[in-house]
Write a protein that holds these residues in place. Structure first.
Motif, PDB file in Angstrom:
ATOM      1  N   SER A  18       0.884  -1.104   0.050  1.00 24.75           N
ATOM      2  CA  SER A  18       0.036  -0.055   0.203  1.00 24.75           C
ATOM      3  C   SER A  18       0.720   1.467   0.034  1.00 24.75           C
ATOM      4  O   SER A  18       0.237   2.138  -0.249  1.00 24.75           O
ATOM      5  N   ILE A  19       1.970   1.191   0.324  1.00 25.44           N
ATOM      6  CA  ILE A  19       2.936   2.395   0.082  1.00 25.44           C
ATOM      7  C   ILE A  19       3.687   2.639  -1.062  1.00 25.44           C
ATOM      8  O   ILE A  19       3.602   3.613  -1.773  1.00 25.44           O
ATOM      9  N   THR A  20       4.378   1.433  -1.365  1.00 23.45           N
ATOM     10  CA  THR A  20       5.120   1.587  -2.924  1.00 23.45           C
ATOM     11  C   THR A  20       4.292   1.145  -3.984  1.00 23.45           C
ATOM     12  O   THR A  20       4.775   1.540  -5.067  1.00 23.45           O
ATOM     13  N   ARG A  21       3.015   0.712  -3.784  1.00 23.97           N
ATOM     14  CA  ARG A  21       2.316   0.311  -4.834  1.00 23.97           C
ATOM     15  C   ARG A  21       2.913  -0.964  -5.699  1.00 23.97           C
ATOM     16  O   ARG A  21       2.511  -0.973  -6.995  1.00 23.97           O
ATOM     17  N   VAL A  22       3.794  -1.605  -5.198  1.00 26.05           N
ATOM     18  CA  VAL A  22       4.614  -3.166  -5.703  1.00 26.05           C
ATOM     19  C   VAL A  22       3.984  -4.025  -5.106  1.00 26.05           C
ATOM     20  O   VAL A  22       3.808  -4.161  -4.040  1.00 26.05           O
ATOM     21  N   ALA A  23       3.461  -5.107  -6.067  1.00 29.25           N
ATOM     22  CA  ALA A  23       2.920  -6.184  -5.546  1.00 29.25           C
ATOM     23  C   ALA A  23       4.113  -6.907  -4.996  1.00 29.25           C
ATOM     24  O   ALA A  23       5.349  -7.029  -5.505  1.00 29.25           O
ATOM     25  N   TYR A  24       3.972  -7.739  -3.903  1.00 26.19           N
ATOM     26  CA  TYR A  24       4.983  -8.418  -3.150  1.00 26.19           C
ATOM     27  C   TYR A  24       5.783  -9.373  -4.237  1.00 26.19           C
ATOM     28  O   TYR A  24       7.011  -9.689  -4.166  1.00 26.19           O
ATOM     29  N   ARG A  25       5.099  -9.916  -5.165  1.00 21.55           N
ATOM     30  CA  ARG A  25       5.680 -10.876  -6.220  1.00 21.55           C
ATOM     31  C   ARG A  25       6.637  -9.963  -7.057  1.00 21.55           C
ATOM     32  O   ARG A  25       7.454 -10.696  -7.691  1.00 21.55           O
ATOM     33  N   ASP A  26       6.647  -8.590  -7.171  1.00 21.26           N
ATOM     34  CA  ASP A  26       7.442  -8.115  -7.796  1.00 21.26           C
ATOM     35  C   ASP A  26       8.453  -6.869  -7.136  1.00 21.26           C
ATOM     36  O   ASP A  26       9.168  -6.231  -7.730  1.00 21.26           O
ATOM     37  N   ASP A  27       8.490  -7.405  -5.825  1.00 21.74           N
ATOM     38  CA  ASP A  27       9.508  -6.639  -5.050  1.00 21.74           C
ATOM     39  C   ASP A  27      10.855  -7.265  -4.759  1.00 21.74           C
ATOM     40  O   ASP A  27      10.849  -8.415  -3.987  1.00 21.74           O
ATOM     41  N   PRO A  28      11.766  -6.749  -5.365  1.00 25.22           N
ATOM     42  CA  PRO A  28      13.166  -7.267  -5.045  1.00 25.22           C
ATOM     43  C   PRO A  28      13.568  -7.250  -3.692  1.00 25.22           C
ATOM     44  O   PRO A  28      14.725  -7.780  -3.499  1.00 25.22           O
ATOM     45  N   THR A  29      13.108  -6.520  -2.774  1.00 26.07           N
ATOM     46  CA  THR A  29      13.344  -6.605  -1.510  1.00 26.07           C
ATOM     47  C   THR A  29      13.398  -8.153  -0.810  1.00 26.07           C
ATOM     48  O   THR A  29      14.166  -8.611  -0.161  1.00 26.07           O
ATOM     49  N   ILE A  30      12.523  -8.829  -1.338  1.00 23.90           N
ATOM     50  CA  ILE A  30      12.363 -10.211  -1.041  1.00 23.90           C
ATOM     51  C   ILE A  30      13.303 -11.074  -1.946  1.00 23.90           C
ATOM     52  O   ILE A  30      13.258 -11.083  -2.801  1.00 23.90           O
ATOM     53  N   MET A  31      13.979 -11.854  -1.026  1.00 28.25           N
ATOM     54  CA  MET A  31      15.013 -12.841  -1.594  1.00 28.25           C
ATOM     55  C   MET A  31      14.247 -14.079  -1.926  1.00 28.25           C
ATOM     56  O   MET A  31      14.681 -14.630  -3.208  1.00 28.25           O
ATOM     57  N   ALA A  32      13.355 -14.629  -1.058  1.00 24.99           N
ATOM     58  CA  ALA A  32      12.834 -15.912  -1.308  1.00 24.99           C
ATOM     59  C   ALA A  32      11.772 -16.280  -0.518  1.00 24.99           C
ATOM     60  O   ALA A  32      11.504 -15.475   0.433  1.00 24.99           O
ATOM     61  N   TRP A  33      10.807 -16.993  -0.973  1.00 21.40           N
ATOM     62  CA  TRP A  33       9.530 -17.604  -0.374  1.00 21.40           C
ATOM     63  C   TRP A  33      10.143 -19.048   0.131  1.00 21.40           C
ATOM     64  O   TRP A  33      10.837 -19.797  -0.535  1.00 21.40           O
ATOM     65  N   GLU A  34       9.357 -19.658   1.410  1.00 22.52           N
ATOM     66  CA  GLU A  34       9.622 -20.653   1.631  1.00 22.52           C
ATOM     67  C   GLU A  34       8.107 -21.407   1.698  1.00 22.52           C
ATOM     68  O   GLU A  34       7.160 -20.693   1.971  1.00 22.52           O
ATOM     69  N   LEU A  35       7.838 -22.682   1.268  1.00 18.83           N
ATOM     70  CA  LEU A  35       6.572 -23.273   1.336  1.00 18.83           C
ATOM     71  C   LEU A  35       6.182 -23.365   2.814  1.00 18.83           C
ATOM     72  O   LEU A  35       4.886 -23.013   3.018  1.00 18.83           O
ATOM     73  N   ILE A  36       6.831 -23.816   3.677  1.00 24.78           N
ATOM     74  CA  ILE A  36       6.442 -23.999   4.958  1.00 24.78           C
ATOM     75  C   ILE A  36       7.669 -24.157   5.863  1.00 24.78           C
ATOM     76  O   ILE A  36       8.718 -24.808   5.545  1.00 24.78           O
ATOM     77  N   ASN A  37       7.480 -23.624   7.211  1.00 25.13           N
ATOM     78  CA  ASN A  37       8.736 -23.753   8.160  1.00 25.13           C
ATOM     79  C   ASN A  37       8.801 -25.197   8.723  1.00 25.13           C
ATOM     80  O   ASN A  37       7.687 -25.740   9.434  1.00 25.13           O
ATOM     81  N   GLU A  38       9.914 -25.690   8.414  1.00 24.55           N
ATOM     82  CA  GLU A  38       9.811 -27.265   9.009  1.00 24.55           C
ATOM     83  C   GLU A  38       8.907 -28.054   8.948  1.00 24.55           C
ATOM     84  O   GLU A  38       8.327 -28.890   9.664  1.00 24.55           O
ATOM     85  N   PRO A  39       8.408 -28.549   7.785  1.00 30.44           N
ATOM     86  CA  PRO A  39       7.507 -29.700   7.207  1.00 30.44           C
ATOM     87  C   PRO A  39       8.184 -31.010   8.152  1.00 30.44           C
ATOM     88  O   PRO A  39       9.098 -31.251   7.645  1.00 30.44           O
ATOM     89  N   ARG A  40       6.933 -31.625   8.498  1.00 29.55           N
ATOM     90  CA  ARG A  40       7.180 -33.079   9.218  1.00 29.55           C
ATOM     91  C   ARG A  40       5.988 -33.627   8.819  1.00 29.55           C
ATOM     92  O   ARG A  40       4.856 -33.224   8.624  1.00 29.55           O
ATOM     93  N   CYS A  41       5.844 -34.922   8.837  1.00 35.75           N
ATOM     94  CA  CYS A  41       4.810 -35.970   8.520  1.00 35.75           C
ATOM     95  C   CYS A  41       4.916 -37.058   9.295  1.00 35.75           C
ATOM     96  O   CYS A  41       5.941 -37.958   8.846  1.00 35.75           O
ATOM     97  N   GLN A  42       3.998 -37.433  10.508  1.00 33.87           N
ATOM     98  CA  GLN A  42       4.397 -38.623  11.160  1.00 33.87           C
ATOM     99  C   GLN A  42       3.806 -39.803  10.572  1.00 33.87           C
ATOM    100  O   GLN A  42       4.037 -41.043  10.747  1.00 33.87           O
TER     101      GLN A  42
END
Length: 404
Positions: A178-202
């Protein structure tokens, strides 16, 4: 390009995204990318020393607390830290971002600026654990909607829950700052996304269930955002894909497979975490350190030769709750980890950097988990961190000169 600075009033999700801009970050070609087993920025090698501050969005909702975010970025930048990992989720409960499936609190979605800090972000999109909602909250929402649920691992297989998750991914990635009018997907400040923190499956220790989920979700993320890097968010446990590698696990599996999961085409880099004081709680300091050395070396070897992607040590630390803890013990342990990261990055490539868990601001006692570091108070640890930042920056410079 000048950075938006000193904005008077801004609330929550990613007080961070515009808080970390500098000329390099805002340049059109400023997205961190992967070339072979190295991270690159504007065509040159990109190395870093970084930190975790998972709490930022939660804290930033309260006007009286926002200065804590700014002070951590300011102190981290002064210590040479250039990458911050934090949560891009808060599902249900107190100060929730996603109040219920598809329903968001716009207050929490606003973004603020905190000045020119030159820090990039790795943002996790969900949590394995119940903290800030995570998988258990998705399960609860599905049950409330009348969906038959067996256990929390249905998160990975149930179509309704996968739909909830995809909706969240789309909402965050396409959100217009809302400040820069740039979508997060277009913002180079973001280096990367992670799908989920520490996935585990019992219910499936082989790693296949998590693998099928990641095989579905990684292409979905990339279909919305192909500019940013994507990781899974794993701790690095080996599964059934290469049984001989299980010898490096701390005596058990958690339902992920470091090699198979990271071979997914849309996953750009591998990650490891290590908490030997928890995983090997009965062992002495030396045995725990030996474990971490082997953990790093084996995962780097696999990242270089099998996965062929960069590696990031995205969580490590030393708990004050350990009976043998002292500041010098923590500093010594961090020095060992930092030396390994530096030497492995220098000698073999693939190692991009490490992110210590976790940096706090002053007056955040309720967020202390034993691993908290307050840079303005923990002078000796701050010196260890700053030294590593300088070494990684010097190595990056040397590699860039050689590259040029």
């Amino acid at each position: 390009m000048a950075c938006l600075r000193n904005f008077s009033c801004v609330l929550g999700l990613l007080v961070i995204v515009t808080s970390v801009c500098d000329a390099r970050v805002l340049s059109p070609s400023g997205f961190v990318q992967v070339r072979g087993t190295r991270f690159v920025l504007n065509g040159s090698p990109f190395l870093f020393n970084g930190f975790n501050s998972y709490w930022m969005m939660h804290v930033a909702v309260e006007p009286s607390d926002r200065t804590k975010v700014s002070s951590v970025f300011r102190e981290a930048s002064a210590a040479g830290l250039t990458v911050c990992r934090t949560w891009a989720f808060s599902d249900g409960g107190d100060r929730a971002l996603q109040v219920s499936p598809g329903v968001y609190d716009e207050r929490v979605f606003e973004v603020s600026t905190a000045g020119r800090h030159g820090i990039r972000l790795i943002l996790s999109l969900s949590n394995n654990y119940h903290d800030f909602g995570g998988r258990p909250q998705y399960i609860q929402w599905a049950r409330k909607a009348g969906v038959p649920i067996n256990n929390v691992d249905d998160f990975y297989t149930n179509a309704v829950i996968k739909g909830y998750y995809k909706n969240h991914v789309k909402r965050v990635l396409t959100r217009l700052n809302s400040i820069t009018r740039v979508a997060y997907r277009d913002d180079p400040t973001i280096m990367a996304w992670e799908l989920i923190n520490e996935p585990r499956c019992q219910v499936d220790y082989s790693g296949n269930t998590v693998n099928e989920w990641a095989q579905e979700m990684a292409p979905y993320v990339k279909s919305i955002d192909n500019k940013h890097l994507l990781g899974i968010g794993m701790e690095g446990f080996y599964g059934n894909f290469m049984p001989s590698r299980k010898q490096y696990n701390p005596g058990y599996q958690v339902g992920t497979d470091y090699i198979k999961n990271n071979l997914i085409r849309e996953i750009d880099f591998a990650t490891i975490h290590a908490y030997p004081d928890i995983w090997l709680s009965g062992e002495d300091e030396n045995a725990q350190t030996v474990f971490v050395d082997r953990w790093m070396e084996s995962h780097l070897a696999d990242a270089k030769t099998i996965i062929r992607k960069p590696l990031v040590f995205t969580e490590f630390g030393k708990s004050k709750n350990d009976p043998d803890y002292s500041p010098s013990v923590r500093d010594s342990y961090m020095n060992t980890v930092y030396s390994d990261i530096y030497n492995l990055a220098r000698n073999g490539g693939a190692f991009g950097g490490g992110l210590v868990w976790q940096v706090l601001a002053e007056g955040m006692d309720s967020y202390k988990d034993g691993y908290g570091i307050v840079l303005s108070e923990d002078g000796s640890t701050r010196a260890v961190i700053s030294q590593q930042s300088n070494k990684m920056a010097s190595l990056e410079h040397a590699l860039s000169a050689h590259h040029g």
